[in-house]
Motif scaffolding. Structure first.
Motif, PDB file in Angstrom:
ATOM      1  N   GLN A  77       0.814  -1.216   0.000  1.00 42.86           N
ATOM      2  CA  GLN A  77       0.000   0.000   0.000  1.00 42.86           C
ATOM      3  C   GLN A  77       0.852   1.272   0.000  1.00 42.86           C
ATOM      4  N   ILE A  78       1.932   1.276   0.781  1.00 45.99           N
ATOM      5  CA  ILE A  78       2.810   2.446   0.833  1.00 45.99           C
ATOM      6  C   ILE A  78       3.507   2.634  -0.514  1.00 45.99           C
ATOM      7  N   ASN A  79       3.845   1.509  -1.159  1.00 49.69           N
ATOM      8  CA  ASN A  79       4.474   1.601  -2.484  1.00 49.69           C
ATOM      9  C   ASN A  79       3.536   2.224  -3.493  1.00 49.69           C
ATOM     10  N   TRP A  80       2.264   1.833  -3.491  1.00 44.70           N
ATOM     11  CA  TRP A  80       1.295   2.415  -4.434  1.00 44.70           C
ATOM     12  C   TRP A  80       1.115   3.914  -4.157  1.00 44.70           C
ATOM     13  N   PHE A  81       1.081   4.291  -2.878  1.00 43.26           N
ATOM     14  CA  PHE A  81       0.927   5.703  -2.515  1.00 43.26           C
ATOM     15  C   PHE A  81       2.134   6.516  -2.987  1.00 43.26           C
ATOM     16  N   PHE A  82       3.328   5.967  -2.822  1.00 41.20           N
ATOM     17  CA  PHE A  82       4.549   6.644  -3.273  1.00 41.20           C
ATOM     18  C   PHE A  82       4.526   6.860  -4.781  1.00 41.20           C
ATOM     19  N   MET A  83       4.146   5.827  -5.545  1.00 46.78           N
ATOM     20  CA  MET A  83       4.097   5.935  -7.012  1.00 46.78           C
ATOM     21  C   MET A  83       3.087   6.998  -7.451  1.00 46.78           C
ATOM     22  N   ALA A  84       1.950   7.031  -6.785  1.00 49.89           N
ATOM     23  CA  ALA A  84       0.923   8.021  -7.124  1.00 49.89           C
ATOM     24  C   ALA A  84       1.421   9.443  -6.858  1.00 49.89           C
ATOM     25  N   CYS A  85       2.131   9.631  -5.759  1.00 49.91           N
ATOM     26  CA  CYS A  85       2.612  10.976  -5.398  1.00 49.91           C
ATOM     27  C   CYS A  85       3.671  11.486  -6.373  1.00 49.91           C
ATOM     28  N   ILE A  86       4.612  10.622  -6.767  1.00 57.87           N
ATOM     29  CA  ILE A  86       5.631  11.095  -7.715  1.00 57.87           C
ATOM     30  C   ILE A  86       5.008  11.358  -9.089  1.00 57.87           C
ATOM     31  N   GLY A  87       3.900  10.660  -9.397  1.00 62.35           N
ATOM     32  CA  GLY A  87       3.169  10.962 -10.627  1.00 62.35           C
ATOM     33  C   GLY A  87       2.594  12.370 -10.607  1.00 62.35           C
ATOM     34  N   LEU A  88       2.120  12.800  -9.453  1.00 58.58           N
ATOM     35  CA  LEU A  88       1.617  14.173  -9.315  1.00 58.58           C
ATOM     36  C   LEU A  88       2.750  15.193  -9.450  1.00 58.58           C
ATOM     37  N   VAL A  89       3.929  14.872  -8.903  1.00 57.73           N
ATOM     38  CA  VAL A  89       5.091  15.759  -9.043  1.00 57.73           C
ATOM     39  C   VAL A  89       5.440  15.942 -10.522  1.00 57.73           C
ATOM     40  N   ALA A  90       5.422  14.847 -11.280  1.00 53.47           N
ATOM     41  CA  ALA A  90       5.708  14.913 -12.722  1.00 53.47           C
ATOM     42  C   ALA A  90       4.679  15.790 -13.435  1.00 53.47           C
ATOM     43  N   THR A  91       3.430  15.702 -13.018  1.00 54.65           N
ATOM     44  CA  THR A  91       2.378  16.527 -13.618  1.00 54.65           C
ATOM     45  C   THR A  91       2.676  18.009 -13.433  1.00 54.65           C
ATOM     46  N   PHE A  92       3.086  18.393 -12.226  1.00 54.99           N
ATOM     47  CA  PHE A  92       3.433  19.799 -11.968  1.00 54.99           C
ATOM     48  C   PHE A  92       4.668  20.227 -12.757  1.00 54.99           C
ATOM     49  N   CYS A  93       5.618  19.317 -12.967  1.00 52.52           N
ATOM     50  CA  CYS A  93       6.805  19.630 -13.775  1.00 52.52           C
ATOM     51  C   CYS A  93       6.419  19.961 -15.221  1.00 52.52           C
ATOM     52  N   CYS A  94       5.372  19.300 -15.711  1.00 52.30           N
ATOM     53  CA  CYS A  94       4.900  19.585 -17.076  1.00 52.30           C
ATOM     54  C   CYS A  94       4.434  21.033 -17.198  1.00 52.30           C
ATOM     55  N   PHE A  95       3.780  21.531 -16.153  1.00 50.00           N
ATOM     56  CA  PHE A  95       3.350  22.938 -16.170  1.00 50.00           C
ATOM     57  C   PHE A  95       4.557  23.876 -16.207  1.00 50.00           C
ATOM     58  N   TRP A  96       5.627  23.520 -15.492  1.00 50.88           N
ATOM     59  CA  TRP A  96       6.859  24.328 -15.525  1.00 50.88           C
ATOM     60  C   TRP A  96       7.455  24.341 -16.933  1.00 50.88           C
ATOM     61  N   ILE A  97       7.495  23.172 -17.582  1.00 48.85           N
ATOM     62  CA  ILE A  97       8.055  23.079 -18.938  1.00 48.85           C
ATOM     63  C   ILE A  97       7.261  23.955 -19.898  1.00 48.85           C
ATOM     64  N   LYS A  98       5.938  23.929 -19.766  1.00 53.13           N
ATOM     65  CA  LYS A  98       5.095  24.747 -20.641  1.00 53.13           C
ATOM     66  C   LYS A  98       5.449  26.226 -20.516  1.00 53.13           C
ATOM     67  N   LYS A  99       5.616  26.715 -19.270  1.00 55.54           N
ATOM     68  CA  LYS A  99       5.982  28.109 -19.056  1.00 55.54           C
ATOM     69  C   LYS A  99       7.375  28.406 -19.616  1.00 55.54           C
ATOM     70  N   ALA A 100       8.322  27.467 -19.417  1.00 51.60           N
ATOM     71  CA  ALA A 100       9.689  27.656 -19.899  1.00 51.60           C
ATOM     72  C   ALA A 100       9.747  27.724 -21.433  1.00 51.60           C
ATOM     73  N   LEU A 101       8.919  26.934 -22.094  1.00 56.93           N
ATOM     74  CA  LEU A 101       8.871  26.956 -23.566  1.00 56.93           C
ATOM     75  C   LEU A 101       8.357  28.305 -24.063  1.00 56.93           C
ATOM     76  N   ILE A 102       7.372  28.855 -23.373  1.00 57.96           N
ATOM     77  CA  ILE A 102       6.845  30.189 -23.748  1.00 57.96           C
ATOM     78  C   ILE A 102       7.924  31.246 -23.575  1.00 57.96           C
ATOM     79  N   ASP A 103       8.631  31.192 -22.440  1.00 58.24           N
ATOM     80  CA  ASP A 103       9.710  32.154 -22.182  1.00 58.24           C
ATOM     81  C   ASP A 103      10.836  32.015 -23.201  1.00 58.24           C
ATOM     82  N   GLU A 104      11.111  30.788 -23.617  1.00 62.43           N
ATOM     83  CA  GLU A 104      12.181  30.528 -24.588  1.00 62.43           C
ATOM     84  C   GLU A 104      11.857  31.150 -25.945  1.00 62.43           C
ATOM     85  N   LYS A 105      10.601  31.035 -26.348  1.00 63.41           N
ATOM     86  CA  LYS A 105      10.197  31.619 -27.638  1.00 63.41           C
ATOM     87  C   LYS A 105      10.220  33.150 -27.598  1.00 63.41           C
TER      88      LYS A 105
END
Length: 405
Positions: free
Chosen positions: A375-403
């Motif tokens: 159960q703790i392993n499944w919770f850990f995997m789910a949480c790092i998936g959410l971290v990756a989701t937030f990183c995608c938002f950062w990349i989107k902003k960085a791409l706009i700034d780059e252009k």
């Protein structure tokens, strides 16, 4: 209405070159024979009687070899060409698989898995670069998806058949079939496809205008982290989940194979229409990757409901949908980000993120499971998936700034 829907589905498969179709066919043959990986952790634990800790270290050796092979494959593809690397990798790894089944001691298996995966995973970046050479620029994402479909269709057939082979012939049969499929598939490729130089990329809508080195591309490195997390979650299908199926719900190898077959059927049915729809609508790849990361995280939150076996099916459907949304578009994003002459290096690092995920996913998960439970392993995997989701938002902003800059 059914005829119209079928025609729409078939239209997604039009416009590919002959070489892309051959590459897809040999990929299917190879992956249909890839029966060792889904059952490797069970083979090591139940047949060779290794501890969870030893299984974790063998998987680490597997992943380290994969990382080295991915880097060598990408670098050598830029230097001597993807064609030679593809042929060497699959033929040699096929022969190696015949031999690995006779190795049963811990340290020897660690070494054997490292060498095997170094050779085998030289193929992946070379294959991605070959798609850039053989595919038309306007359907490169769909070409990547077609090859991924071949992989998943092979996986749909492979695990269920692998479960039957284990029940009838034991684990050695898997090594023979896997090795033979490598040799047969690359022999067909060598006979039917001629070597071609890499093509330049016309799809540069999400690329940096000037990148001197991949090591200076900050956006790409954050993207690699997102890919790493998605792969880390995905690899649970082949490491911890088969053991969980049996230990928690009493599923047999065949029933676990059927669950993996469900994954393959969903991918085969929905991935190409999804990619075709996204291309026609002009959605940004990164938006789709963001949604997919969130869905993959959600699939492991669902596994926290452990009182009903049916949740395994629902979770598998969510993982499959997340896979459809993340992997084909992350492949395309990585390839489109690469400057001319550095395609192999970029795709090497992209495939290395999967190899690192294989190391971390198996070792960390088995450590968590042995100390705290599933159960703790499944919770850990789910949480790092959410971290990756937030990183995608950062990349989107960085791409706009780059252009803008």
């Amino acid at each position: 209405m059914l005829k119209t829907a079928f025609n729409h589905y078939i239209n997604n498969f039009r416009g590919f070159t002959r070489e892309i179709w051959i590459l897809a066919i040999i990929t299917f043959i190879n992956r249909a024979g890839t029966m060792v990986l889904p059952f490797l952790s069970k083979y090591l634990k139940e047949d060779l009687h290794f501890t969870y800790n030893q299984v974790g270290w063998i998987m680490v050796s597997f992943g380290l070899g994969s990382m080295l092979g991915s880097w060598l494959g990408g670098k050598l593809s830029d230097k001597i060409g993807f064609y030679k690397i593809m042929i060497f990798s699959l033929f040699t790894s096929g022969v190696s698989l015949f031999l690995v089944q006779y190795i049963t001691t811990f340290w020897a298996l660690c070494s054997a898995m490292f060498v095997l995966m170094t050779i085998a995973d030289m193929f992946r970046p070379a294959m991605f670069v070959s798609l850039g050479a053989y595919a038309k620029p306007e359907n490169r994402t769909r070409a990547l998806t077609l090859v991924r479909l071949a992989v998943n269709l092979g996986f749909a057939a492979g695990p269920a058949l692998g479960g039957l082979i284990i029940m009838g012939m034991g684990y050695p049969g898997l090594f023979w079939v896997d090795g033979a499929s490598c040799i047969i598939s690359i022999s067909i490729f060598a006979l039917l496809v001629k070597e071609k130089k890499k093509a330049t990329h016309d799809d540069k809508t999400e690329s940096a205008p000037e990148i001197k080195s991949v090591f200076q591309d900050k956006i790409f490195w954050v993207f690699l982290f997102v890919s790493f997390v998605a792969a880390m979650i995905f690899f649970q299908l082949f490491t911890t989940l088969p053991l969980y199926h049996n230990e928690k719900f009493g599923l047999t190898e065949f029933q676990t194979g059927l669950l993996m077959t469900l994954n393959g059927i969903i991918i085969f049915s929905l991935e190409m229409p999804t990619v075709g729809f996204v291309e026609r609508k002009g959605f940004q790849k990164l938006k789709i990757i963001t949604l997919g990361s969130f869905v993959m995280a959600s699939s492991f939150f669902l596994l926290l409901i452990n009182a009903w076996a049916g949740i395994l099916v629902i979770s598998m459907i969510c993982i499959s949908i997340g896979e459809i949304l993340v992997f084909p578009f992350s492949n395309a994003f990585a390839l489109s980000r690469a400057p001319k002459g550095q395609e192999g290096r970029y795709m090497a690092l992209y495939t290395m993120s999967f190899s690192l995920a294989h190391i971390t996913s198996s070792k960390a998960s088995f450590e968590i499971i042995s100390k705290f439970g599933y159960q703790i392993n499944w919770f850990f995997m789910a949480c790092i998936g959410l971290v990756a989701t937030f990183c995608c938002f950062w990349i989107k902003k960085a791409l706009i700034d780059e252009k803008v800059s």
